[in-house]
Design an enzyme around this catalytic site. Structure first.
Site, PDB file in Angstrom:
ATOM      1  N   SER A 142       0.842  -1.200   0.000  1.00 20.55           N
ATOM      2  CA  SER A 142       0.000   0.000   0.000  1.00 20.55           C
ATOM      3  C   SER A 142       0.870   1.240   0.000  1.00 20.55           C
ATOM      4  CB  SER A 142      -0.905   0.014   1.232  1.00 20.55           C
ATOM      5  OG  SER A 142      -1.572   1.255   1.365  1.00 20.55           O
ATOM      6  N   TYR A 158      -2.373  -0.550  10.043  1.00 19.51           N
ATOM      7  CA  TYR A 158      -2.498  -1.044   8.671  1.00 19.51           C
ATOM      8  C   TYR A 158      -1.210  -0.792   7.884  1.00 19.51           C
ATOM      9  CZ  TYR A 158      -4.186  -1.228   3.825  1.00 19.51           C
ATOM     10  OH  TYR A 158      -4.340  -1.500   2.482  1.00 19.51           O
TER      11      TYR A 158
END
Length: 253
Positions: A142, A158
């Site tokens: 990500s 995350y």
């Protein structure tokens, strides 16, 4: 025929990657967690276009089930493709959850860790004996874990897991290189997927603000990333390994 495994292929980036990979003449094993219908629809769409695909269940957060999944893969390879190996693994399946560090529950942290980092680590480990030499792995990380993307409060846990996956990518590339296996990562920016319980659908008001920070003035679509994944497993990327490619349309450029 070459064969690829794409985890989390019932929707979004994984589904796009599976379809784009299949368009190149590669058989695809798609995995799903809860959205069985989505994975079966994707497999049917691939077969309608003359490809070959099968959907298998996989709970990426439960490593105890990985050996049974490997047996299911081996069975599919034998019965559908008359092979005992596969060529490409796309570690795409994931979850998203946000909370400030001061508010994060340990149970939520552990769940993110199991799915986003431990899952890809040990799934790849279990599947390596079935992977053909000269194959490839693509890990979906990500842009939240990159230094250039800007930091959004609430993504600490995350992003930490995705950052770990990006680091793991380089170590996989090093350790698998004697077998000619390439390993790369892609790091999508804000992309219109079902992550976060369909966050973009539930909160459409956030889209214009995100688009305004992107060089191309829009949020990403699954195919923006899926097409690159298909390219990375393709032969034209044979000299690329240990890379983490941001796919964000110039977010914060």
């Amino acid at each position: 025929m070459k064969v690829a495994i794409v985890t989390g292929a019932s929707s979004g980036i994984g589904q796009s990657a599976a379809i784009r990979i299949a368009e190149r003449g590669t058989g695809v094993i798609l995995t799903y967690g809860r959205n069985r219908l989505g994975a079966e629809d994707a497999a049917a769409a691939i077969e309608k276009e003359g490809g070959t695909a099968v959907a298998l269940h996989l709970d990426l957060g439960d490593s105890a089930g990985f050996d049974a999944f490997r047996e299911s893969v081996a069975e599919a390879l034998r019965t559908i493709w008359s092979r005992d190996t596969f060529d490409h693994l796309v570690n795409n399946a994931g979850i998203a959850q946000t909370s400030l560090i001061e508010d994060t529950e340990e149970e939520d942290f552990d769940r993110l860790m199991r799915v986003l980092l431990k899952g890809p680590y040990f799934l790849t480990q279990r599947l390596l004996p079935l992977m053909a030499d000269g194959g490839s792995v693509v890990n979906v990380s990500s842009s939240a874990a990159t230094a250039t993307s800007g930091l959004e409060p609430g993504y600490g846990a995350y992003a930490a897991m995705k950052g770990g996956l990006s680091v793991l990518t380089r170590y996989m590339a090093k350790e698998f290189s004697p077998r000619g296996i390439r390993v790369n990562a892609v790091s999508p920016g804000a992309t219109r997927t079902r992550l976060g319980d369909d966050a973009f659908t539930r909160f459409p008001e956030v889209v214009p603000a995100i688009a305004a920070k992107t060089a191309f003035g829009r949020v990403g679509e699954p195919d923006d990333v899926g097409s690159l994944i298909a390219t990375l497993v393709g032969d034209e990327s044979r000299w690329i390994t240990a890379q983490d490619i941001e796919v964000s349309g110039g977010y914060q450029l």
